[in-house]
Every structure is written in C-alpha cells, then in structure tokens.
Design a protein around this motif. Sequence first.
Motif, PDB file in Angstrom:
ATOM      1  N   MET A  97      31.617  51.278  39.637  1.00  0.00           N
ATOM      2  CA  MET A  97      32.966  51.593  39.151  1.00  0.00           C
ATOM      3  C   MET A  97      33.182  53.105  39.079  1.00  0.00           C
ATOM      4  SD  MET A  97      33.525  48.720  36.166  1.00  0.00           S
ATOM      5  CE  MET A  97      33.894  47.010  36.602  1.00  0.00           C
ATOM      6  N   LEU A  98      32.189  53.829  38.580  1.00  0.00           N
ATOM      7  CA  LEU A  98      32.297  55.290  38.506  1.00  0.00           C
ATOM      8  C   LEU A  98      32.411  55.906  39.895  1.00  0.00           C
ATOM      9  CD1 LEU A  98      29.668  55.946  35.679  1.00  0.00           C
ATOM     10  CD2 LEU A  98      32.137  56.310  35.503  1.00  0.00           C
ATOM     11  N   ARG A  99      31.662  55.363  40.839  1.00  0.00           N
ATOM     12  CA  ARG A  99      31.741  55.850  42.224  1.00  0.00           C
ATOM     13  C   ARG A  99      33.110  55.556  42.828  1.00  0.00           C
ATOM     14  NH1 ARG A  99      25.717  54.209  44.684  1.00  0.00           N
ATOM     15  NH2 ARG A  99      24.582  55.920  43.647  1.00  0.00           N
ATOM     16  N   ALA A 100      33.665  54.396  42.502  1.00  0.00           N
ATOM     17  CA  ALA A 100      35.000  54.046  43.009  1.00  0.00           C
ATOM     18  C   ALA A 100      36.047  55.028  42.484  1.00  0.00           C
ATOM     19  CB  ALA A 100      35.351  52.617  42.601  1.00  0.00           C
ATOM     20  N   ILE A 101      35.935  55.388  41.205  1.00  0.00           N
ATOM     21  CA  ILE A 101      36.863  56.365  40.613  1.00  0.00           C
ATOM     22  C   ILE A 101      36.696  57.722  41.302  1.00  0.00           C
ATOM     23  CG2 ILE A 101      37.458  57.631  38.496  1.00  0.00           C
ATOM     24  CD1 ILE A 101      36.284  55.090  36.992  1.00  0.00           C
ATOM     25  N   GLU A 102      35.460  58.114  41.507  1.00  0.00           N
ATOM     26  CA  GLU A 102      35.164  59.399  42.159  1.00  0.00           C
ATOM     27  C   GLU A 102      35.720  59.431  43.580  1.00  0.00           C
ATOM     28  OE1 GLU A 102      33.714  63.228  42.567  1.00  0.00           O
ATOM     29  OE2 GLU A 102      33.802  62.033  40.731  1.00  0.00           O
ATOM     30  N   ASN A 103      35.762  58.280  44.225  1.00  0.00           N
ATOM     31  CA  ASN A 103      36.211  58.196  45.619  1.00  0.00           C
ATOM     32  C   ASN A 103      37.711  57.962  45.775  1.00  0.00           C
ATOM     33  OD1 ASN A 103      33.624  58.585  46.633  1.00  0.00           O
ATOM     34  ND2 ASN A 103      33.137  56.393  46.650  1.00  0.00           N
ATOM     35  N   LEU A 104      38.459  57.922  44.676  1.00  0.00           N
ATOM     36  CA  LEU A 104      39.904  57.682  44.773  1.00  0.00           C
ATOM     37  C   LEU A 104      40.580  58.753  45.631  1.00  0.00           C
ATOM     38  CD1 LEU A 104      41.125  56.572  41.210  1.00  0.00           C
ATOM     39  CD2 LEU A 104      41.704  55.438  43.373  1.00  0.00           C
ATOM     40  N   ARG A 105      41.244  58.305  46.684  1.00  0.00           N
ATOM     41  CA  ARG A 105      41.954  59.210  47.586  1.00  0.00           C
ATOM     42  C   ARG A 105      43.315  58.617  47.927  1.00  0.00           C
ATOM     43  NH1 ARG A 105      37.891  61.353  46.334  1.00  0.00           N
ATOM     44  NH2 ARG A 105      36.432  62.625  47.547  1.00  0.00           N
ATOM     45  N   ASP A 106      44.289  59.497  48.160  1.00  0.00           N
ATOM     46  CA  ASP A 106      45.585  59.011  48.629  1.00  0.00           C
ATOM     47  C   ASP A 106      45.556  58.885  50.147  1.00  0.00           C
ATOM     48  OD1 ASP A 106      45.983  61.558  49.724  1.00  0.00           O
ATOM     49  OD2 ASP A 106      47.404  62.197  48.185  1.00  0.00           O
ATOM     50  N   SER A 107      46.689  58.529  50.750  1.00  0.00           N
ATOM     51  CA  SER A 107      46.720  58.258  52.192  1.00  0.00           C
ATOM     52  C   SER A 107      46.467  59.503  53.030  1.00  0.00           C
ATOM     53  CB  SER A 107      48.064  57.630  52.580  1.00  0.00           C
ATOM     54  OG  SER A 107      49.125  58.485  52.211  1.00  0.00           O
ATOM     55  N   ASP A 108      46.620  60.674  52.432  1.00  0.00           N
ATOM     56  CA  ASP A 108      46.338  61.929  53.140  1.00  0.00           C
ATOM     57  C   ASP A 108      44.912  62.422  52.909  1.00  0.00           C
ATOM     58  OD1 ASP A 108      48.950  62.164  54.198  1.00  0.00           O
ATOM     59  OD2 ASP A 108      49.668  62.959  52.282  1.00  0.00           O
ATOM     60  N   GLY A 109      44.134  61.657  52.156  1.00  0.00           N
ATOM     61  CA  GLY A 109      42.748  62.041  51.893  1.00  0.00           C
ATOM     62  C   GLY A 109      42.573  62.954  50.696  1.00  0.00           C
ATOM     63  N   ASN A 110      43.643  63.165  49.938  1.00  0.00           N
ATOM     64  CA  ASN A 110      43.541  64.023  48.745  1.00  0.00           C
ATOM     65  C   ASN A 110      42.923  63.250  47.592  1.00  0.00           C
ATOM     66  OD1 ASN A 110      45.011  66.262  49.942  1.00  0.00           O
ATOM     67  ND2 ASN A 110      46.820  64.957  49.771  1.00  0.00           N
ATOM     68  N   LYS A 111      42.012  63.896  46.877  1.00  0.00           N
ATOM     69  CA  LYS A 111      41.386  63.259  45.723  1.00  0.00           C
ATOM     70  C   LYS A 111      42.406  63.118  44.594  1.00  0.00           C
ATOM     71  CE  LYS A 111      37.526  63.471  42.525  1.00  0.00           C
ATOM     72  NZ  LYS A 111      36.206  63.993  42.221  1.00  0.00           N
ATOM     73  N   ILE A 112      42.436  61.947  43.978  1.00  0.00           N
ATOM     74  CA  ILE A 112      43.327  61.674  42.851  1.00  0.00           C
ATOM     75  C   ILE A 112      42.474  61.354  41.620  1.00  0.00           C
ATOM     76  CG2 ILE A 112      45.147  60.190  41.934  1.00  0.00           C
ATOM     77  CD1 ILE A 112      46.106  61.849  44.285  1.00  0.00           C
ATOM     78  N   VAL A 113      42.718  62.054  40.536  1.00  0.00           N
ATOM     79  CA  VAL A 113      42.023  61.771  39.274  1.00  0.00           C
ATOM     80  C   VAL A 113      42.961  60.955  38.390  1.00  0.00           C
ATOM     81  CG1 VAL A 113      40.925  62.743  37.231  1.00  0.00           C
ATOM     82  CG2 VAL A 113      40.693  63.908  39.440  1.00  0.00           C
ATOM     83  N   PRO A 114      42.582  59.734  38.048  1.00  0.00           N
ATOM     84  CA  PRO A 114      43.485  58.902  37.247  1.00  0.00           C
ATOM     85  C   PRO A 114      43.645  59.413  35.816  1.00  0.00           C
ATOM     86  CG  PRO A 114      41.401  57.775  37.627  1.00  0.00           C
ATOM     87  CD  PRO A 114      41.345  59.032  38.419  1.00  0.00           C
TER      88      PRO A 114
END
Length: 205
Positions: A97-114
């Motif tokens: 789950m932590l890795r999934a959060i770390e890997n959150l990216r939008d369609s342009d590949g930008n990292k998103i922090v929830p």
Amino acid sequence: MHENFEEQYSEKGYKFIAGIDEVGRGALFGDVLACAIIMPVDEEHIDGIKDSKKLSEKKRERFYEEILNESVAIGIGRVEPEIIDQINIKEATHLAMLRAIENLRDSDGNKIVPDILLIDAETINTDIEQVPIIKGDDKCYTISCASIVAKVYRDRLCQKWAKRYENYGIEKHKGYGTKLHRDAIKAYGPSEMHRLSFLKNRKEW
C-alpha cells in the motif's frame, strides 16, 4: 450502495482523495499487490462499480479500462514472495500500500501526493491522513475502483507467471490454495514464487 465519502472530504477542503485496496493477500503464490487511485470528485461515478469480488471477470476487465481513463492518478505497489516470507503478510500488505501511494502518478507522469487516504479496513504507517473503512471496497466508490484495478492487474500478472511456471495452473486459481494447486505443489514442490511461510503452515505438504 456507496456512501459518498469523497464528497464529504472534498467539502472539507481535501483535493486529492486516494482510495486504496489490496489483492493476493491469501494466495500461496506470487506478489501481494495494492492499488492507490484518485478519482475525480466532481464527475458522475461509473455506473455499476462495486467490490471486485462481486463482479464477473468480463465486467472487471471493462471497468478496469474505464477507471484508468477517468482516474486523476493511479499507483501500483507490489511485494514479492521472498519479502512476504521475511516480514509476514500483514506487513507486506501495508508495504504494498505504501509503495502504491509512492507510485501515484497522473496521466502525464507527474507524482501526486494525496491529501487523505481512504483504506479498506487497514491503518498504515504514513504521515498522510487516513481513514480506515470497514467493508470499504463495498461502501466507498474510490476503494471499489482500487479493488477492481488491483484485481485485474494481478490477474494479468498471473497469466504471465503461468507461462513461466507451467506446472501449477496459476492461470486458473491465481495462486490461491485450490485442490489443483495443492496437488501440483505435492507433485512438483514449491517454485521460487511460492510463499514458503504459507506452505509451512499446511501440514499436508
């Protein structure tokens, strides 16, 4: 029926509301996998979305593509059997789950922090605010979306693993402890992708 958690938190000022769910926790073979996903709050929900376990494979596949197309951001986290054996499945699930959060990216590949995490019945070690929701994969739309993406993603991995480990029928049972799978382990022994800590708990092997 979903409760509108997303709208509740959006009204409180949260922008990036991530839903998280895992799949493969009880399997004897392969990775445990989690999906973190952010869906748009101000758009209609995809009709028919619910807990992946309550959907046919065909519907999951269809929803998978729709969810990916509509998502604001998506992240997948995986933890392999060797690590599961080292740290136990609960800790491995949290790590996924932590890795999934770390890997959150939008369609342009930008990292998103929830801004906040809606998690199916779990609490994980992160500074991000989180809300554990019992039966979240049923009650919360975003968690339902995460459950579908996680399930389809792992099932597709199982198809690949099945070609590499042909003796075990992975494509049929997805690594879970069916009679077919147990009989294959008895006949051929465990592979490098089996969770040995799980097999030790089953005396018939």
